[in-house]
Write an enzyme that holds these catalytic residues in place. Structure first.
Site, short mmCIF file in Angstrom:
data_model
loop_
_atom_site.label_atom_id
_atom_site.label_comp_id
_atom_site.label_asym_id
_atom_site.label_seq_id
_atom_site.Cartn_x
_atom_site.Cartn_y
_atom_site.Cartn_z
N PRO A 121 10.33 -7.84 40.80
CA PRO A 121 9.98 -8.84 41.81
C PRO A 121 9.44 -10.10 41.14
CG PRO A 121 8.29 -7.14 41.71
CD PRO A 121 9.39 -6.72 40.80
N GLY B 232 18.09 -5.24 33.37
CA GLY B 232 18.73 -4.68 34.56
C GLY B 232 17.81 -4.00 35.53
N HIS C 154 -8.37 -1.10 31.57
CA HIS C 154 -7.98 0.04 30.71
C HIS C 154 -8.11 -0.31 29.25
CE1 HIS C 154 -5.46 1.45 34.32
NE2 HIS C 154 -6.57 2.17 34.24
N LYS D 272 13.69 -7.45 33.49
CA LYS D 272 14.66 -8.03 34.45
C LYS D 272 16.00 -8.20 33.74
CE LYS D 272 14.36 -11.31 38.23
NZ LYS D 272 13.34 -12.15 38.90
#
Ligand code: ACO
Ligand code: LMR
Length: 615
Positions: free
Chosen positions: A300, A296, A273, A293
């Site tokens: 993964p 909150g 892109h 992360k």
């Protein structure tokens, strides 16, 4: 419709651009969702008006084309969405017009390569007017069970597999359309499915950002969890971080920023892109994932366990009773397009037509299996081509030569014959070539030119009944039937027809035998003794010689009977005489002859003083 809704079950849209397959895919999605009516109400195609037919299930519907946006809007004020397939050259102007149009609320711009300056202007315009712009450089998006933008989510099989025909609980947004399709699959396998999925496009300045759509999902009570796929490059994901920190996003959000492999590659690599290039560490995927992360989000460790995090989050919400899995729904089957099904060998149908004389489908069109170039190379000639297309045989040379001889000598017999007369009169009435030719051809029948077939029949009848010439003449007289092929208005014993003599000479020289001709001549010998114009005429001669020819190349009497039953033997007269009729037509046009009116002194008027009265 709430402010957070882009689409609903009744959304009506225009498609800008000649994207018929995309329109059909949208209609098939609508049908699969068991919607009452199609979502697409108009095509906007400046280059073309009219309408297009599409399938609605197994039926066909018509969708009109409009050359201008305003014409479409006027005809369908209920439409508030445009799927804009305009090219990168024209996308700006038409999108601007759409955003400035009162009734248009959402525009998806598909084109890649829209200049950044234009994209930024469009984004600002959309915000100023409280409209929604998705893209550019996007496949669009989909609201499960409600509305599909263009080709989003690919094939109908994929839509069925992802259960996109009915709403699930997950709001999804990503930059990439391709990854979105992949994510719909992941979400469907690990939750009760997508509620809505939007691909904002991969350009640096999308009309609406990841956070814009996450905030809509936050506000929408139907969305119970959110899933997002970010991308290295730019700072959009930090807007999400801030929104998480400010508790603007409170629903569980599973997010992964793709591009973590970038640092392993040489120098600031540019991914697919336009916006996917990290100009600083903070724009890198690692930094973004860490920040998300920390704020909150459910992030993964890698894309590999993205599905697991989605599943865990969903199960947790289900356990808490926040999510009641979407009720199952059995979508109607979408009939496969006939052409696709045929290609896959899934359908067959009896043919309505049959041809055993030629086939134009191969590289070279063939006559009865002989490719056209071979026909020319092997010098088949008109006689040979007639052999292939009429008889389905490679005729011996003498047979081809005979056919060509007949065509030449039968081509014309002057302007006085009834067929030529009709052609001339019709031409002089100002009619065209085809009408004038037809006018001549319709005179061909039992008395003029059309006796070839009858002659083939009658003389075979006499032979098959084993009638001597005199007996045959008597037999036909008793039946009150004129023997076809006997008699002529111009030619007689004293004024023989040279054409007949030429054909007989050819046959005597080249035909193995001429039993039917010999029989016809013996009959003519009888009739012409009664009246000297009752000779074997040109029709009769052609008819009997064709029978002799077919018998010589192996046709049985039954085969020949079938040919006479279809009027076969008149064909060569029709073919040949058409040359003469057209000649007369051209002649009259060249002479610029006026309308013909039959001279009165050539008409006997025998009119009663008054009509007979009928009580
Ligand atoms: N078989 C038997 N008797 C005949 C035939 C015939 N083919 N043609 C005419 N006659 C008899 C008539 O029965 C009549 O007998 P009668 O005097 O005892 O009543 C007499 O000859 C005169 O009949 P007309 O029809 O007036 O003869 P005319 O010379 O006008 O007919 C025509 C010419 C129309 C061609 C006629 O002979 C005929 O109908 N022939 C059969 C059809 C045919 O072969 N047409 C092709 C002509 S060639 C061409 O068009 C390229
Ligand atoms: C022809 O070939 O047209 C003729 O034999 C018929 C006719 O009347 O001359």
């Amino acid at each position: 419709m709430a402010s957070y809704d882009l689409f609903h079950k009744g959304t009506k849209a225009f498609v800008y651009g000649n994207q018929l397959r995309a329109v059909q895919r949208m209609l098939d999605f609508d049908y699969m969702c068991r919607k009452d009516a199609p979502s697409v109400v108009g095509l906007i195609t400046p280059e073309q008006g009219g309408f297009e037919k599409f399938f609605w299930g197994t039926k066909e519907i018509v969708i009109h084309r409009f050359r201008k946006v305003q014409d479409a809007v006027k005809a369908h004020p209920e439409a508030d969405t445009v799927v804009n397939f305009a090219s990168e050259r024209s996308a700006y102007a038409c999108t601007k017009e759409m955003l400035e149009t009162e009734s248009i609320r959402v525009v998806a711009v598909i084109a890649e390569g829209v200049p950044e300056r234009n994209a930024r202007e469009l984004r600002l315009l959309a915000k100023q007017r409280g409209k929604w712009l998705i893209g550019p450089a996007t496949v669009g998006g989909i609201k499960a069970g409600c509305f599909r933008i263009g080709n989003t989510a690919g094939t109908l099989e994929n839509i069925r597999e992802c259960k996109l025909y009915r709403p699930g609980s997950v709001g999804f947004v990503a930059k990439s359309g391709g990854l979105s399709n992949e994510a719909y699959n992941i979400v469907a396998r690990n939750t009760d499915g997508i509620y809505e999925g939007i691909a904002i496009g991969g350009d640096a300045y999308p009309g609406s950002g990841l956070l814009d759509h996450l905030l809509r999902y936050e506000a929408d009570p139907n969305v119970k969890m959110m899933v997002c796929l970010g991308e290295l490059g730019g700072r959009e994901e930090y807007d999400i971080v801030e929104a998480l920190q400010q508790k603007k996003l409170t629903k569980p959000l599973v997010i992964w920023v793709t591009g973590t492999c970038a640092p392993m590659l040489a120098g600031g690599v540019q991914f697919g892109h336009a916006g996917a290039k990290a100009d600083s560490a903070s724009e890198g995927a690692q930094a973004k994932n860490a920040a998300l992360k920390k704020a909150g989000a459910v992030v993964p460790n890698s894309f590999d366990d993205y599905d697991q995090k989605i599943h865990e989050t969903y199960e947790e919400l289900k356990r808490k009773g926040v999510i009641k899995p979407a009720p199952e729904f059995d979508p109607p089957p979408i009939p496969m397009d006939y052409a696709d099904a045929l290609k896959r060998g899934l359908v067959r149908k009896p043919t309505n037509f049959m041809s055993t004389i030629c086939d134009e489908r191969g590289e070279v069109h063939n006559y009865c299996g002989v490719p056209m170039d071979e026909v020319i190379k092997q010098d088949y000639g008109i006689g040979g081509v007639i052999g292939l297309l009429w008889f389905k045989k490679k005729l011996p040379k003498y047979a081809c030569d005979f056919i060509e001889l007949v065509i030449q000598i039968i081509a014309d017999h002057g302007p006085a014959v009834s067929g030529a007369h009709n052609t001339i009169v019709t031409a002089r009435a100002g009619k065209g070539l085809i009408e004038s030719l037809i006018s001549g051809l319709v005179t061909i029948g039992p008395r003029f030119g059309g006796a070839v077939n009858g002659a083939a029949d009658h003389f075979r009848l006499g032979l098959n009944k084993k009638l001597g010439p005199r007996e045959f003449v008597e037999y036909m007289k008793q039946q009150n039937i004129n023997i076809q092929g006997i008699g002529h208005r111009l030619h007689s014993v004293d004024n023989p027809d040279a054409r007949v003599e030429i054909m007989i000479a050819f046959a005597r020289k080249h035909f193995p035998r001429t039993p039917v001709l010999d029989y016809a001549l013996s009959v003519a010998d009888v009739t012409s003794r009664k009246k000297n114009n009752l000779i074997l005429n040109v029709d009769g001669c052609i008819g009997v010689l064709f029978v002799d020819l077919l018998l010589a190349i192996g046709y049985s009497d039954q085969d020949i009977q079938k040919l006479t039953d279809m009027g076969f033997f008149n064909a060569v007269f029709l073919l040949g005489r058409s040359i003469g009729f057209m000649g007369h037509y051209f002649d009259q046009k060249r002479l610029n002859q006026g309308l013909f009116r039959h001279p009165l002194d050539d008409i006997l008027y025998d009119v009663p003083a008054a009509p007979e009265s009928v009580d």
